[in-house]
Design a protein around this motif. Structure first.
Motif, PDB file in Angstrom:
ATOM      1  N   GLN A   1     -26.180   8.631 -24.676  1.00 56.08           N
ATOM      2  CA  GLN A   1     -28.001   8.194 -24.223  1.00 56.08           C
ATOM      3  C   GLN A   1     -28.230   7.010 -23.357  1.00 56.08           C
ATOM      4  O   GLN A   1     -29.500   7.524 -22.529  1.00 56.08           O
ATOM      5  CB  GLN A   1     -28.127   8.483 -25.881  1.00 56.08           C
ATOM      6  N   GLN A   2     -27.717   6.446 -23.532  1.00 49.72           N
ATOM      7  CA  GLN A   2     -27.987   5.027 -23.015  1.00 49.72           C
ATOM      8  C   GLN A   2     -27.796   4.962 -21.393  1.00 49.72           C
ATOM      9  O   GLN A   2     -28.649   5.332 -20.045  1.00 49.72           O
ATOM     10  CB  GLN A   2     -27.749   3.685 -23.067  1.00 49.72           C
ATOM     11  N   LEU A   3     -26.567   5.381 -20.759  1.00 48.03           N
ATOM     12  CA  LEU A   3     -26.578   6.389 -19.394  1.00 48.03           C
ATOM     13  C   LEU A   3     -27.310   7.378 -19.359  1.00 48.03           C
ATOM     14  O   LEU A   3     -27.560   7.682 -18.234  1.00 48.03           O
ATOM     15  CB  LEU A   3     -25.161   6.744 -19.848  1.00 48.03           C
ATOM     16  N   ILE A   4     -27.336   8.152 -19.793  1.00 46.25           N
ATOM     17  CA  ILE A   4     -28.587   9.027 -19.472  1.00 46.25           C
ATOM     18  C   ILE A   4     -30.010   9.307 -18.935  1.00 46.25           C
ATOM     19  O   ILE A   4     -30.090   9.603 -17.933  1.00 46.25           O
ATOM     20  CB  ILE A   4     -28.354  10.373 -20.242  1.00 46.25           C
TER      21      ILE A   4
ATOM     22  N   GLU B   1     -18.840   5.683 -14.145  1.00 48.62           N
ATOM     23  CA  GLU B   1     -19.031   6.676 -15.216  1.00 48.62           C
ATOM     24  C   GLU B   1     -18.250   7.400 -15.742  1.00 48.62           C
ATOM     25  O   GLU B   1     -17.688   7.824 -16.973  1.00 48.62           O
ATOM     26  CB  GLU B   1     -20.782   6.368 -15.597  1.00 48.62           C
ATOM     27  N   PHE B   2     -18.347   8.450 -15.116  1.00 48.05           N
ATOM     28  CA  PHE B   2     -17.101   9.489 -14.699  1.00 48.05           C
ATOM     29  C   PHE B   2     -15.675   9.063 -14.899  1.00 48.05           C
ATOM     30  O   PHE B   2     -15.335   9.701 -15.920  1.00 48.05           O
ATOM     31  CB  PHE B   2     -16.970  10.211 -13.619  1.00 48.05           C
ATOM     32  N   PHE B   3     -15.044   8.033 -14.749  1.00 51.00           N
ATOM     33  CA  PHE B   3     -13.674   7.525 -15.247  1.00 51.00           C
ATOM     34  C   PHE B   3     -14.085   6.959 -16.613  1.00 51.00           C
ATOM     35  O   PHE B   3     -12.589   6.933 -17.351  1.00 51.00           O
ATOM     36  CB  PHE B   3     -13.431   6.478 -14.324  1.00 51.00           C
TER      37      PHE B   3
ATOM     38  N   LEU C   1     -23.160  17.729 -17.331  1.00 48.80           N
ATOM     39  CA  LEU C   1     -23.542  17.796 -16.639  1.00 48.80           C
ATOM     40  C   LEU C   1     -25.017  17.830 -16.412  1.00 48.80           C
ATOM     41  O   LEU C   1     -25.972  17.978 -15.233  1.00 48.80           O
ATOM     42  CB  LEU C   1     -24.474  19.430 -17.766  1.00 48.80           C
ATOM     43  N   SER C   2     -25.202  16.150 -16.928  1.00 53.37           N
ATOM     44  CA  SER C   2     -26.474  15.799 -16.671  1.00 53.37           C
ATOM     45  C   SER C   2     -26.240  14.820 -15.362  1.00 53.37           C
ATOM     46  O   SER C   2     -27.201  14.729 -15.078  1.00 53.37           O
ATOM     47  CB  SER C   2     -26.311  13.982 -18.124  1.00 53.37           C
ATOM     48  N   SER C   3     -25.037  15.036 -15.151  1.00 54.29           N
ATOM     49  CA  SER C   3     -24.489  14.324 -13.573  1.00 54.29           C
ATOM     50  C   SER C   3     -24.190  15.334 -12.690  1.00 54.29           C
ATOM     51  O   SER C   3     -24.086  14.955 -11.076  1.00 54.29           O
ATOM     52  CB  SER C   3     -23.328  13.473 -12.966  1.00 54.29           C
ATOM     53  N   GLU C   4     -24.649  16.723 -12.921  1.00 55.59           N
ATOM     54  CA  GLU C   4     -24.583  18.014 -12.181  1.00 55.59           C
ATOM     55  C   GLU C   4     -23.208  17.803 -11.062  1.00 55.59           C
ATOM     56  O   GLU C   4     -23.295  18.644 -10.663  1.00 55.59           O
ATOM     57  CB  GLU C   4     -26.310  17.541 -11.004  1.00 55.59           C
ATOM     58  N   LEU C   5     -22.683  17.049 -11.482  1.00 55.22           N
ATOM     59  CA  LEU C   5     -20.756  17.728 -11.080  1.00 55.22           C
ATOM     60  C   LEU C   5     -20.522  18.658 -11.820  1.00 55.22           C
ATOM     61  O   LEU C   5     -19.649  19.432 -11.632  1.00 55.22           O
ATOM     62  CB  LEU C   5     -20.516  16.673 -11.936  1.00 55.22           C
ATOM     63  N   ALA C   6     -20.985  19.302 -12.923  1.00 56.22           N
ATOM     64  CA  ALA C   6     -20.507  20.641 -12.805  1.00 56.22           C
ATOM     65  C   ALA C   6     -21.515  21.149 -13.091  1.00 56.22           C
ATOM     66  O   ALA C   6     -23.369  20.785 -13.880  1.00 56.22           O
ATOM     67  CB  ALA C   6     -19.674  20.700 -14.105  1.00 56.22           C
TER      68      ALA C   6
END
Length: 441
Positions: free
Chosen positions: A163-166, A180-182, A270-275
Protein backbone atom coordinates in the motif's frame (compact mmCIF):
# COMPACT_ATOMS: atom_id res chain seq x y z
CA UNK A 1 11.17 -36.48 -30.38
CA UNK A 2 14.53 -36.71 -28.60
CA UNK A 3 15.12 -39.54 -26.15
CA UNK A 4 14.21 -38.52 -22.61
CA UNK A 5 15.82 -39.97 -19.45
CA UNK A 6 14.09 -42.35 -17.05
CA UNK A 7 11.52 -41.08 -14.54
CA UNK A 8 12.41 -40.50 -10.89
CA UNK A 9 10.94 -43.35 -8.81
CA UNK A 10 11.01 -45.06 -5.44
CA UNK A 11 13.20 -47.83 -6.89
CA UNK A 12 16.26 -45.78 -5.95
CA UNK A 13 16.55 -46.64 -2.25
CA UNK A 14 17.51 -43.60 -0.17
CA UNK A 15 16.43 -41.11 -2.86
CA UNK A 16 13.99 -38.31 -2.07
CA UNK A 17 11.31 -40.13 -4.13
CA UNK A 18 11.90 -43.33 -2.12
CA UNK A 19 11.72 -41.51 1.23
CA UNK A 20 8.57 -39.65 0.13
CA UNK A 21 6.76 -42.88 -0.72
CA UNK A 22 8.14 -44.77 2.30
CA UNK A 23 7.70 -42.07 4.98
CA UNK A 24 6.05 -38.78 3.99
CA UNK A 25 3.04 -40.12 2.09
CA UNK A 26 1.99 -42.59 4.85
CA UNK A 27 2.44 -39.74 7.37
CA UNK A 28 0.10 -37.53 5.31
CA UNK A 29 -2.46 -40.36 5.07
CA UNK A 30 -2.30 -40.85 8.85
CA UNK A 31 -2.97 -37.13 9.36
CA UNK A 32 -5.94 -37.27 6.95
CA UNK A 33 -7.42 -40.22 8.87
CA UNK A 34 -6.86 -38.34 12.14
CA UNK A 35 -8.57 -35.23 10.70
CA UNK A 36 -11.67 -37.26 9.81
CA UNK A 37 -11.70 -38.79 13.33
CA UNK A 38 -11.59 -35.33 14.90
CA UNK A 39 -14.58 -34.17 12.85
CA UNK A 40 -16.79 -37.11 13.85
CA UNK A 41 -19.05 -35.05 16.13
CA UNK A 42 -19.41 -32.32 13.46
CA UNK A 43 -20.49 -34.99 10.93
CA UNK A 44 -22.98 -36.35 13.49
CA UNK A 45 -24.42 -32.88 14.18
CA UNK A 46 -24.84 -32.14 10.49
CA UNK A 47 -25.93 -35.53 9.19
CA UNK A 48 -26.80 -37.73 12.18
CA UNK A 49 -25.88 -41.41 12.13
CA UNK A 50 -25.40 -41.29 8.35
CA UNK A 51 -22.52 -38.81 8.83
CA UNK A 52 -20.82 -41.10 11.34
CA UNK A 53 -21.17 -44.09 8.99
CA UNK A 54 -19.73 -42.01 6.13
CA UNK A 55 -16.74 -41.04 8.30
CA UNK A 56 -16.13 -44.72 9.13
CA UNK A 57 -16.33 -45.65 5.44
CA UNK A 58 -13.86 -42.91 4.39
CA UNK A 59 -11.42 -43.96 7.13
CA UNK A 60 -11.70 -47.61 6.12
CA UNK A 61 -10.95 -46.73 2.46
CA UNK A 62 -7.98 -44.56 3.46
CA UNK A 63 -6.60 -47.25 5.82
CA UNK A 64 -6.80 -49.72 2.92
CA UNK A 65 -4.94 -47.23 0.71
CA UNK A 66 -2.20 -46.82 3.34
CA UNK A 67 -1.81 -50.58 3.58
CA UNK A 68 -1.56 -50.96 -0.23
CA UNK A 69 1.17 -48.34 -0.29
CA UNK A 70 3.19 -49.69 2.64
CA UNK A 71 3.14 -53.26 1.29
CA UNK A 72 3.89 -52.13 -2.30
CA UNK A 73 0.71 -53.69 -3.68
CA UNK A 74 -0.27 -53.20 -7.35
CA UNK A 75 -1.82 -49.82 -8.15
CA UNK A 76 -5.52 -50.37 -8.79
CA UNK A 77 -7.92 -48.48 -11.09
CA UNK A 78 -10.22 -45.81 -9.69
CA UNK A 79 -13.78 -47.06 -9.23
CA UNK A 80 -15.92 -44.04 -8.35
CA UNK A 81 -17.31 -42.25 -11.43
CA UNK A 82 -15.94 -38.71 -11.57
CA UNK A 83 -15.10 -36.34 -14.45
CA UNK A 84 -11.50 -37.58 -14.69
CA UNK A 85 -11.88 -41.29 -13.74
CA UNK A 86 -11.54 -42.63 -17.29
CA UNK A 87 -8.49 -40.48 -18.03
CA UNK A 88 -6.81 -41.71 -14.84
CA UNK A 89 -7.54 -45.36 -15.60
CA UNK A 90 -6.27 -44.98 -19.18
CA UNK A 91 -3.08 -43.47 -17.78
CA UNK A 92 -2.70 -46.39 -15.36
CA UNK A 93 -3.02 -48.79 -18.32
CA UNK A 94 -0.40 -46.77 -20.18
CA UNK A 95 1.99 -47.01 -17.20
CA UNK A 96 1.43 -50.76 -17.01
CA UNK A 97 2.23 -51.11 -20.71
CA UNK A 98 5.69 -49.61 -20.06
CA UNK A 99 6.58 -52.15 -17.35
CA UNK A 100 8.88 -55.14 -17.59
CA UNK A 101 7.35 -56.65 -14.43
CA UNK A 102 6.30 -60.29 -14.85
CA UNK A 103 2.75 -59.60 -13.61
CA UNK A 104 2.50 -56.35 -15.65
CA UNK A 105 1.22 -54.42 -12.62
CA UNK A 106 2.26 -50.90 -11.64
CA UNK A 107 3.53 -50.79 -8.06
CA UNK A 108 4.13 -47.92 -5.66
CA UNK A 109 7.92 -48.11 -5.47
CA UNK A 110 8.50 -49.13 -9.10
CA UNK A 111 6.27 -46.67 -10.95
CA UNK A 112 7.22 -43.05 -11.67
CA UNK A 113 7.18 -40.99 -8.47
CA UNK A 114 5.15 -38.21 -10.12
CA UNK A 115 2.43 -40.71 -11.04
CA UNK A 116 2.18 -42.46 -7.65
CA UNK A 117 2.22 -39.24 -5.64
CA UNK A 118 -0.57 -37.71 -7.78
CA UNK A 119 -2.46 -41.02 -7.64
CA UNK A 120 -2.31 -41.03 -3.81
CA UNK A 121 -3.98 -37.59 -3.62
CA UNK A 122 -6.57 -38.65 -6.20
CA UNK A 123 -7.33 -41.77 -4.11
CA UNK A 124 -7.82 -39.57 -1.02
CA UNK A 125 -10.38 -37.62 -3.02
CA UNK A 126 -12.00 -40.88 -4.16
CA UNK A 127 -12.37 -42.05 -0.54
CA UNK A 128 -14.19 -38.80 0.31
CA UNK A 129 -16.52 -38.77 -2.72
CA UNK A 130 -17.36 -42.43 -2.05
CA UNK A 131 -18.60 -41.39 1.41
CA UNK A 132 -21.69 -39.19 1.08
CA UNK A 133 -23.02 -37.12 2.81
CA UNK A 134 -19.48 -35.94 3.79
CA UNK A 135 -18.33 -35.99 0.15
CA UNK A 136 -17.87 -32.19 0.23
CA UNK A 137 -15.23 -32.32 2.99
CA UNK A 138 -11.73 -30.89 2.32
CA UNK A 139 -9.41 -32.95 4.54
CA UNK A 140 -6.66 -30.31 4.19
CA UNK A 141 -8.77 -27.20 4.84
CA UNK A 142 -7.75 -26.82 8.51
CA UNK A 143 -4.01 -26.98 7.85
CA UNK A 144 -4.28 -24.47 4.97
CA UNK A 145 -6.20 -22.04 7.15
CA UNK A 146 -3.79 -22.52 10.06
CA UNK A 147 -0.88 -21.68 7.74
CA UNK A 148 -2.56 -18.36 6.91
CA UNK A 149 -3.43 -17.50 10.53
CA UNK A 150 0.08 -18.27 11.77
CA UNK A 151 1.59 -15.98 9.09
CA UNK A 152 -0.45 -12.91 10.11
CA UNK A 153 2.46 -10.64 11.00
CA UNK A 154 4.20 -11.33 7.70
CA UNK A 155 0.93 -10.79 5.80
CA UNK A 156 0.44 -7.39 7.51
CA UNK A 157 4.06 -6.38 6.71
CA UNK A 158 3.58 -7.26 3.02
CA UNK A 159 0.20 -5.53 2.72
CA UNK A 160 1.65 -2.41 4.38
CA UNK A 161 4.65 -2.44 2.02
CA UNK A 162 2.37 -2.79 -1.01
CA UNK A 163 0.00 0.00 0.00
CA UNK A 164 2.90 2.40 0.71
CA UNK A 165 4.41 1.47 -2.65
CA UNK A 166 1.14 2.08 -4.55
CA UNK A 167 0.91 5.59 -3.07
CA UNK A 168 4.20 6.59 -4.72
CA UNK A 169 4.17 4.29 -7.75
CA UNK A 170 3.57 7.08 -10.26
CA UNK A 171 6.66 8.94 -9.00
CA UNK A 172 9.02 6.00 -9.50
CA UNK A 173 11.45 6.06 -12.40
CA UNK A 174 11.99 2.94 -14.50
CA UNK A 175 14.87 1.59 -12.40
CA UNK A 176 12.98 2.08 -9.15
CA UNK A 177 9.94 0.33 -10.61
CA UNK A 178 12.15 -2.54 -11.76
CA UNK A 179 13.68 -2.84 -8.26
CA UNK A 180 10.21 -3.05 -6.72
CA UNK A 181 9.15 -5.66 -9.29
CA UNK A 182 12.23 -7.76 -8.46
CA UNK A 183 11.55 -7.40 -4.73
CA UNK A 184 7.99 -8.72 -5.07
CA UNK A 185 9.11 -11.54 -7.36
CA UNK A 186 11.59 -12.64 -4.70
CA UNK A 187 8.90 -12.48 -2.01
CA UNK A 188 6.74 -14.74 -4.18
CA UNK A 189 9.72 -17.10 -4.59
CA UNK A 190 10.48 -17.41 -0.87
CA UNK A 191 6.75 -17.65 -0.13
CA UNK A 192 7.01 -21.01 -1.93
CA UNK A 193 8.87 -22.43 1.09
CA UNK A 194 5.49 -22.73 2.88
CA UNK A 195 4.65 -26.19 1.53
CA UNK A 196 2.62 -28.52 3.74
CA UNK A 197 3.17 -31.62 1.58
CA UNK A 198 6.93 -31.30 2.18
CA UNK A 199 6.46 -31.06 5.94
CA UNK A 200 4.10 -34.04 5.96
CA UNK A 201 1.21 -31.71 6.76
CA UNK A 202 2.95 -30.18 9.78
CA UNK A 203 2.91 -26.39 10.24
CA UNK A 204 5.02 -24.47 7.72
CA UNK A 205 3.85 -20.90 8.21
CA UNK A 206 5.87 -17.75 7.59
CA UNK A 207 6.71 -16.21 10.95
CA UNK A 208 9.55 -13.89 9.94
CA UNK A 209 9.34 -10.72 7.88
CA UNK A 210 10.55 -11.94 4.50
CA UNK A 211 10.92 -8.34 3.25
CA UNK A 212 13.89 -7.76 5.54
CA UNK A 213 15.53 -11.05 4.57
CA UNK A 214 15.71 -10.53 0.78
CA UNK A 215 19.35 -9.37 0.68
CA UNK A 216 20.46 -12.30 2.85
CA UNK A 217 18.56 -14.76 0.63
CA UNK A 218 19.95 -13.50 -2.72
CA UNK A 219 23.00 -15.85 -2.70
CA UNK A 220 20.58 -18.80 -2.61
CA UNK A 221 18.98 -17.93 -5.98
CA UNK A 222 20.73 -20.42 -8.28
CA UNK A 223 19.15 -19.19 -11.53
CA UNK A 224 17.96 -15.64 -11.85
CA UNK A 225 16.04 -14.76 -15.02
CA UNK A 226 14.15 -11.83 -13.48
CA UNK A 227 15.71 -9.44 -16.04
CA UNK A 228 13.97 -11.37 -18.85
CA UNK A 229 10.61 -10.96 -17.11
CA UNK A 230 11.17 -7.24 -16.69
CA UNK A 231 12.22 -6.66 -20.28
CA UNK A 232 9.26 -8.71 -21.59
CA UNK A 233 6.59 -6.95 -19.49
CA UNK A 234 8.06 -3.44 -19.65
CA UNK A 235 8.26 -3.84 -23.43
CA UNK A 236 4.58 -4.92 -23.51
CA UNK A 237 3.73 -1.82 -21.46
CA UNK A 238 5.64 0.53 -23.79
CA UNK A 239 4.20 -0.89 -27.01
CA UNK A 240 0.65 -1.50 -25.78
CA UNK A 241 -2.14 0.34 -27.60
CA UNK A 242 -4.77 2.01 -25.40
CA UNK A 243 -7.41 -0.70 -25.72
CA UNK A 244 -5.12 -3.74 -25.83
CA UNK A 245 -4.31 -6.11 -22.99
CA UNK A 246 -1.26 -7.67 -21.37
CA UNK A 247 -2.14 -10.96 -19.72
CA UNK A 248 0.00 -12.58 -17.05
CA UNK A 249 -1.05 -16.06 -15.96
CA UNK A 250 0.01 -17.47 -12.58
CA UNK A 251 -0.26 -21.24 -12.18
CA UNK A 252 -0.64 -21.35 -8.41
CA UNK A 253 0.94 -23.65 -5.87
CA UNK A 254 0.21 -23.33 -2.13
CA UNK A 255 -2.63 -21.54 -0.42
CA UNK A 256 -2.00 -19.61 2.82
CA UNK A 257 1.05 -17.36 2.98
CA UNK A 258 2.36 -18.24 -0.49
CA UNK A 259 -0.95 -17.28 -2.10
CA UNK A 260 -0.75 -13.90 -0.31
CA UNK A 261 2.68 -13.31 -1.89
CA UNK A 262 1.27 -14.20 -5.31
CA UNK A 263 -1.68 -11.83 -4.89
CA UNK A 264 0.65 -9.03 -3.73
CA UNK A 265 2.70 -9.57 -6.92
CA UNK A 266 -0.47 -9.66 -9.05
CA UNK A 267 -1.67 -6.42 -7.44
CA UNK A 268 1.67 -4.76 -8.26
CA UNK A 269 1.46 -5.96 -11.89
CA UNK A 270 -1.84 -4.08 -12.29
CA UNK A 271 -0.81 -0.99 -10.29
CA UNK A 272 2.45 -0.64 -12.27
CA UNK A 273 0.58 -1.33 -15.56
CA UNK A 274 3.03 -4.12 -16.36
CA UNK A 275 -0.14 -6.18 -16.89
CA UNK A 276 -3.79 -5.31 -17.47
CA UNK A 277 -5.18 -8.75 -16.50
CA UNK A 278 -3.92 -11.47 -14.20
CA UNK A 279 -5.32 -14.99 -14.55
CA UNK A 280 -4.84 -17.54 -11.77
CA UNK A 281 -4.97 -21.30 -12.23
CA UNK A 282 -5.76 -23.48 -9.21
CA UNK A 283 -6.83 -27.05 -8.49
CA UNK A 284 -10.34 -28.51 -8.87
CA UNK A 285 -9.95 -30.79 -5.83
CA UNK A 286 -7.88 -30.70 -2.58
CA UNK A 287 -4.34 -31.57 -3.70
CA UNK A 288 -0.83 -32.05 -2.29
CA UNK A 289 -2.05 -30.89 1.14
CA UNK A 290 -1.75 -27.13 0.63
CA UNK A 291 -2.51 -26.48 -3.06
CA UNK A 292 -4.98 -23.69 -3.82
CA UNK A 293 -8.62 -24.42 -4.76
CA UNK A 294 -11.34 -21.88 -5.63
CA UNK A 295 -12.57 -22.10 -2.04
CA UNK A 296 -9.08 -21.28 -0.69
CA UNK A 297 -8.70 -18.38 -3.13
CA UNK A 298 -12.03 -16.78 -2.18
CA UNK A 299 -11.61 -17.57 1.53
CA UNK A 300 -8.19 -15.93 1.68
CA UNK A 301 -9.35 -12.72 -0.04
CA UNK A 302 -12.25 -12.56 2.41
CA UNK A 303 -9.90 -13.06 5.40
CA UNK A 304 -7.52 -10.35 4.21
CA UNK A 305 -10.47 -8.00 3.63
CA UNK A 306 -11.68 -8.53 7.21
CA UNK A 307 -8.16 -8.34 8.67
CA UNK A 308 -7.73 -6.17 11.75
CA UNK A 309 -5.16 -3.92 10.11
CA UNK A 310 -6.08 -1.05 7.76
CA UNK A 311 -3.57 -1.85 4.99
CA UNK A 312 -4.41 -5.54 5.13
CA UNK A 313 -8.15 -4.91 4.78
CA UNK A 314 -7.46 -2.34 2.03
CA UNK A 315 -5.62 -5.07 0.06
CA UNK A 316 -8.51 -7.50 0.54
CA UNK A 317 -11.08 -4.90 -0.62
CA UNK A 318 -8.96 -4.09 -3.69
CA UNK A 319 -8.54 -7.77 -4.53
CA UNK A 320 -12.26 -8.41 -4.28
CA UNK A 321 -12.80 -5.46 -6.63
CA UNK A 322 -10.26 -6.81 -9.16
CA UNK A 323 -12.16 -10.10 -9.24
CA UNK A 324 -15.50 -8.30 -9.74
CA UNK A 325 -14.06 -6.15 -12.54
CA UNK A 326 -12.55 -9.15 -14.33
CA UNK A 327 -9.00 -7.81 -13.94
CA UNK A 328 -8.27 -10.91 -11.88
CA UNK A 329 -9.73 -14.15 -13.20
CA UNK A 330 -9.56 -17.48 -11.38
CA UNK A 331 -9.73 -20.69 -13.45
CA UNK A 332 -9.41 -24.34 -12.63
CA UNK A 333 -9.10 -27.31 -14.99
CA UNK A 334 -8.96 -31.01 -14.23
CA UNK A 335 -5.64 -31.30 -16.12
CA UNK A 336 -3.78 -29.73 -13.18
CA UNK A 337 -4.76 -32.73 -10.99
CA UNK A 338 -3.92 -35.40 -13.55
CA UNK A 339 -0.59 -37.29 -13.43
CA UNK A 340 0.50 -36.20 -16.93
CA UNK A 341 3.60 -34.17 -17.60
CA UNK A 342 2.88 -30.84 -19.27
CA UNK A 343 4.25 -31.82 -22.68
CA UNK A 344 1.12 -34.03 -22.97
CA UNK A 345 -1.22 -31.04 -22.50
CA UNK A 346 -1.83 -30.36 -26.24
CA UNK A 347 -3.18 -33.95 -26.59
CA UNK A 348 -4.87 -34.42 -23.20
CA UNK A 349 -6.24 -30.88 -22.63
CA UNK A 350 -6.07 -28.97 -25.94
CA UNK A 351 -8.59 -26.40 -24.60
CA UNK A 352 -6.26 -25.52 -21.71
CA UNK A 353 -3.21 -25.36 -23.98
CA UNK A 354 -5.08 -22.97 -26.31
CA UNK A 355 -5.99 -20.84 -23.28
CA UNK A 356 -2.35 -20.65 -22.13
CA UNK A 357 -1.29 -19.56 -25.61
CA UNK A 358 -3.16 -16.28 -25.03
CA UNK A 359 -0.76 -15.28 -22.22
CA UNK A 360 2.04 -12.77 -22.63
CA UNK A 361 3.80 -14.51 -19.72
CA UNK A 362 3.02 -17.59 -17.61
CA UNK A 363 4.49 -17.91 -14.10
CA UNK A 364 4.57 -21.50 -12.82
CA UNK A 365 4.83 -21.57 -9.03
CA UNK A 366 6.46 -24.33 -7.05
CA UNK A 367 7.87 -27.80 -7.23
CA UNK A 368 5.01 -29.89 -8.58
CA UNK A 369 4.71 -27.55 -11.57
CA UNK A 370 8.47 -27.85 -12.15
CA UNK A 371 8.32 -31.63 -11.95
CA UNK A 372 5.49 -31.71 -14.48
CA UNK A 373 7.19 -29.16 -16.77
CA UNK A 374 10.37 -31.26 -16.90
CA UNK A 375 8.65 -34.65 -16.76
CA UNK A 376 10.18 -35.44 -13.33
CA UNK A 377 13.06 -37.22 -15.01
CA UNK A 378 16.72 -37.93 -14.28
CA UNK A 379 18.02 -35.03 -16.38
CA UNK A 380 21.65 -33.95 -16.20
CA UNK A 381 21.97 -30.65 -14.30
CA UNK A 382 23.26 -28.76 -17.34
CA UNK A 383 20.55 -29.84 -19.81
CA UNK A 384 18.89 -26.66 -21.18
CA UNK A 385 15.46 -25.91 -19.68
CA UNK A 386 14.00 -25.53 -23.19
CA UNK A 387 15.04 -29.12 -23.98
CA UNK A 388 13.66 -30.53 -20.70
CA UNK A 389 10.27 -28.91 -21.47
CA UNK A 390 10.03 -31.52 -24.25
CA UNK A 391 7.98 -29.39 -26.66
CA UNK A 392 5.82 -27.57 -24.09
CA UNK A 393 6.03 -23.94 -25.22
CA UNK A 394 2.52 -22.37 -25.13
CA UNK A 395 3.86 -18.84 -24.37
CA UNK A 396 6.89 -17.26 -22.65
CA UNK A 397 7.06 -18.91 -19.23
CA UNK A 398 9.03 -18.73 -16.03
CA UNK A 399 9.17 -21.18 -13.17
CA UNK A 400 9.46 -19.74 -9.65
CA UNK A 401 10.31 -22.44 -7.12
CA UNK A 402 12.28 -23.27 -4.03
CA UNK A 403 13.93 -26.63 -4.64
CA UNK A 404 12.21 -29.55 -2.88
CA UNK A 405 12.69 -32.43 -5.32
CA UNK A 406 15.68 -34.15 -6.92
CA UNK A 407 15.36 -32.42 -10.26
CA UNK A 408 17.05 -29.32 -11.61
CA UNK A 409 18.11 -28.43 -15.15
CA UNK A 410 19.73 -25.43 -16.83
CA UNK A 411 22.64 -25.07 -14.39
CA UNK A 412 26.17 -24.09 -15.46
CA UNK A 413 28.44 -27.10 -16.17
CA UNK A 414 29.73 -28.43 -12.85
CA UNK A 415 27.42 -26.24 -10.71
CA UNK A 416 25.09 -29.08 -9.64
CA UNK A 417 27.98 -31.46 -8.95
CA UNK A 418 29.74 -28.81 -6.85
CA UNK A 419 26.59 -28.25 -4.75
CA UNK A 420 26.14 -32.01 -4.39
CA UNK A 421 29.67 -32.39 -3.01
CA UNK A 422 29.27 -29.62 -0.42
CA UNK A 423 25.56 -30.01 0.44
CA UNK A 424 24.00 -33.37 -0.52
CA UNK A 425 20.46 -32.11 0.31
CA UNK A 426 20.81 -28.84 -1.66
CA UNK A 427 17.98 -29.72 -4.05
CA UNK A 428 15.41 -30.99 -1.54
CA UNK A 429 15.70 -28.68 1.46
CA UNK A 430 13.85 -25.60 0.09
CA UNK A 431 16.98 -23.52 0.86
CA UNK A 432 17.68 -22.65 -2.79
CA UNK A 433 15.40 -20.99 -5.31
CA UNK A 434 15.19 -20.31 -9.05
CA UNK A 435 13.63 -17.99 -11.61
CA UNK A 436 13.99 -20.03 -14.79
CA UNK A 437 12.68 -18.54 -18.03
CA UNK A 438 11.86 -20.03 -21.42
CA UNK A 439 10.84 -17.79 -24.29
CA UNK A 440 12.12 -15.13 -26.66
CA UNK A 441 15.05 -13.12 -25.28
Amino acid sequence: MAVVPASLSGQDVGSFAYLTIKDRIPQILTKVIDTLHRHKSEFFEKHGEEGVEAEKKAISLLSKLRNELQTDKPIIPLVEKFVDTDIWNQYLEYQQSLLNESDGKSRWFYSPWLFVECYMYRRIHEAIIQSPPIDYFDVFKESKEQNFYESQESVIALCTHLQQLIKTIEDLDENQLKDEFFKLLQISLWGNKCDLSLSGGESSSQKTDVLNSLEDLKPFILLNDMEHLWSLLSNCKKTREKASVTRVYIVLDNSGFELVTDLILANFLLSSELATEVHFYGKTIPWFVSDTTIHDFNWLIEQVKHGNHKWMSKCGADWEEYVKMGKWVYHDHLFWTLPHEYCAMPQVAPDLYAELQKAHLILFKGDLNYRKLTGDRKWEFSVPFHQALNGFHPAPLCTIRTLKAEIQVGLKPGQGEQLMASEPCWWTSGKYGIFQYDGPL
